[in-house]
Design an enzyme around this catalytic site. Structure first.
Site, mmCIF file in Angstrom:
data_model
loop_
_atom_site.group_PDB
_atom_site.id
_atom_site.type_symbol
_atom_site.label_atom_id
_atom_site.label_comp_id
_atom_site.label_asym_id
_atom_site.label_seq_id
_atom_site.Cartn_x
_atom_site.Cartn_y
_atom_site.Cartn_z
ATOM 1 N N ILE A 18 -34.597 -34.250 -5.982
ATOM 2 C CA ILE A 18 -35.732 -33.452 -5.479
ATOM 3 C C ILE A 18 -35.704 -32.233 -6.204
ATOM 4 O O ILE A 18 -35.138 -31.138 -6.189
ATOM 5 C CB ILE A 18 -35.712 -33.048 -3.890
ATOM 6 C CG1 ILE A 18 -35.518 -34.397 -3.015
ATOM 7 C CG2 ILE A 18 -36.959 -32.145 -3.750
ATOM 8 C CD1 ILE A 18 -35.684 -33.991 -1.760
ATOM 9 N N ASP A 19 -36.635 -32.162 -7.241
ATOM 10 C CA ASP A 19 -36.751 -30.879 -8.026
ATOM 11 C C ASP A 19 -38.017 -30.124 -7.046
ATOM 12 O O ASP A 19 -39.043 -30.417 -7.177
ATOM 13 C CB ASP A 19 -37.211 -30.985 -9.546
ATOM 14 C CG ASP A 19 -37.281 -29.854 -10.214
ATOM 15 O OD1 ASP A 19 -36.183 -29.005 -10.000
ATOM 16 O OD2 ASP A 19 -37.977 -29.494 -11.200
ATOM 17 N N GLU A 51 -27.453 -33.806 -9.729
ATOM 18 C CA GLU A 51 -27.451 -32.223 -8.853
ATOM 19 C C GLU A 51 -26.869 -32.496 -7.815
ATOM 20 O O GLU A 51 -25.705 -31.678 -7.668
ATOM 21 C CB GLU A 51 -28.904 -32.147 -8.553
ATOM 22 C CG GLU A 51 -28.853 -30.437 -7.741
ATOM 23 C CD GLU A 51 -30.120 -29.989 -7.619
ATOM 24 O OE1 GLU A 51 -31.128 -30.581 -7.587
ATOM 25 O OE2 GLU A 51 -30.183 -28.554 -7.490
ATOM 26 N N THR A 101 -36.705 -28.192 -4.275
ATOM 27 C CA THR A 101 -36.169 -28.528 -2.853
ATOM 28 C C THR A 101 -36.911 -27.288 -2.085
ATOM 29 O O THR A 101 -37.092 -27.692 -0.878
ATOM 30 C CB THR A 101 -34.530 -28.370 -2.958
ATOM 31 O OG1 THR A 101 -34.268 -29.481 -3.712
ATOM 32 C CG2 THR A 101 -33.830 -28.746 -1.375
ATOM 33 N N ASP A 120 -32.788 -30.357 -13.940
ATOM 34 C CA ASP A 120 -34.171 -29.959 -13.966
ATOM 35 C C ASP A 120 -35.108 -30.200 -14.962
ATOM 36 O O ASP A 120 -36.280 -30.243 -14.891
ATOM 37 C CB ASP A 120 -34.344 -28.308 -13.717
ATOM 38 C CG ASP A 120 -33.354 -28.052 -12.473
ATOM 39 O OD1 ASP A 120 -33.632 -28.457 -11.402
ATOM 40 O OD2 ASP A 120 -32.688 -26.889 -12.456
ATOM 41 N N ASP A 126 -32.424 -35.485 -10.821
ATOM 42 C CA ASP A 126 -32.525 -34.252 -9.838
ATOM 43 C C ASP A 126 -33.497 -35.077 -8.800
ATOM 44 O O ASP A 126 -34.832 -35.617 -8.922
ATOM 45 C CB ASP A 126 -33.447 -33.111 -10.596
ATOM 46 C CG ASP A 126 -33.655 -32.022 -9.467
ATOM 47 O OD1 ASP A 126 -33.297 -32.480 -8.278
ATOM 48 O OD2 ASP A 126 -33.884 -30.880 -10.023
#
Ligand code: IPD
Length: 304
Positions: free
Chosen positions: A115-116, A93, A118, A243, A113
């Site tokens: 940090i899915d 990402e 955020t 994601d 990702d």
């Protein structure tokens, strides 16, 4: 640990996962073991960062947030993979946000990702995941979603089932949409036409009526909730391949189905998804969605 990361001195811990048992040699099992170990380490970094100040900047819109931790965690994952599997490719990402191409080839590719969720992370809203999908010949071979604050490690290996902390997952058997919980999100576009369509779909789904509509604030965790049988379906228009790559395999290996919001085959680059416990529920949702098509993840960049 953030210091180690930034200095590039971080090394992955020994692998701690339970392997899917099989008598046949599994080409990608050791890669998956590494993904689980690095996702766990990334989760520790994310948890640690929650106790510190988070400096927030924005990307595609005023509500599309990014922090230094997103970037550091993505680099942690990429560096540790490069050391072990130097020929593998990446779609991350934050690397894409920094201008790298988002192209899925036939080559082994990590779809990350860091940090899915955020926005959740920024607000300490307690659902945040590290999501790692691994694709070969454009097919997801394994998916790892680590829900770091719940300490839940969701994994799926193609053809070998889906698990949470080593326990097998199974989608719900519900066939009546009126007895279902449906997960969705509002995403980070505030384009008025998109917002209108999101609300039309939401009103249609709510008024079926369904038992409830929920959203954890992360696509990956929403999909793991479908895989776990806690929600019957998740749909969204506007998500990205990072994601949903891992979660898509976790849902299908738990017995669920994936569908485009217009009822066709899923296309992970299209930014549209329905992940459901079965075809009946997925097709019922298709009827209620006011669809639209955001620019694809693999669209060539617009000329200036
Ligand atoms: C977002 C989350 C959110 C979804 C957005 C995603 P990020 O990912 O999954 O739930 O609504 O569409 O972009 O930005 O937190 O990695």
């Amino acid at each position: 640990m953030l210091k180690q990361l930034l200095e590039g001195t971080f090394r992955c811990p020994p692998q701690t996962t339970r392997s899917c048992s099989s008598n046949m040699a599994d080409t990608w099992q050791s890669v998956m073991d590494h993904a689980v170990a690095v996702a766990r380490k990334a989760g520790e970094v994310v948890r640690g960062a929650l106790t510190e100040d988070r400096k927030v900047t924005t990307k595609s819109s005023a509500v599309d947030l990014v922090t230094q931790t997103d970037q550091a965690v993505e680099q942690l994952i990429i560096q540790s993979v490069k050391e072990k599997f130097p020929t593998h490719r990446f779609i991350g990402e934050e690397s894409v946000a920094a201008g790298e191409a988002c192209v899925l080839t036939e080559e082994p590719t990590w779809i990350i990702d860091p940090i899915d969720g955020t926005t959740n992370f920024v607000h300490s809203f307690p659902f945040v995941a590290v999501s790692i999908g691994f694709s070969v010949s454009k097919q997801v071979e394994f998916g790892v979603v680590y829900s770091c604050l719940e300490d839940k490690m969701y994994t799926a290996r193609r053809g070998k089932g889906a698990f949470c902390n080593g326990e097998p997952l199974q989608v719900s058997e519900q066939k009546e949409i009126q007895h279902s919980i449906i997960a969705t999100e509002f995403g980070s576009s505030r384009d008025p036409e998109a917002v209108d369509k999101i609300f039309i779909s939401l009103r249609n789904v709510l008024s079926l009526p369904v038992h409830g509509v929920r959203g954890a604030g992360t696509a990956a965790i929403n999909m793991c909730l479908v895989a776990s049988g806690c929600a019957e379906a998740y749909y969204e228009i506007g998500i990205h391949v990072w994601d949903v790559a891992a979660g898509s395999l976790i849902v299908s290996e738990a017995g669920g189905v994936l569908m485009d919001v217009e009822g066709g085959e899923i296309d992970l680059m299209s930014r549209r998804i329905i992940a459901a416990n079965n075809k009946t529920i997925a097709q019922r949702i298709v009827q209620e969605i006011a669809s639209f098509s955001p620019p694809r993840d693999d669209a060539p960049p617009l000329k200036q």
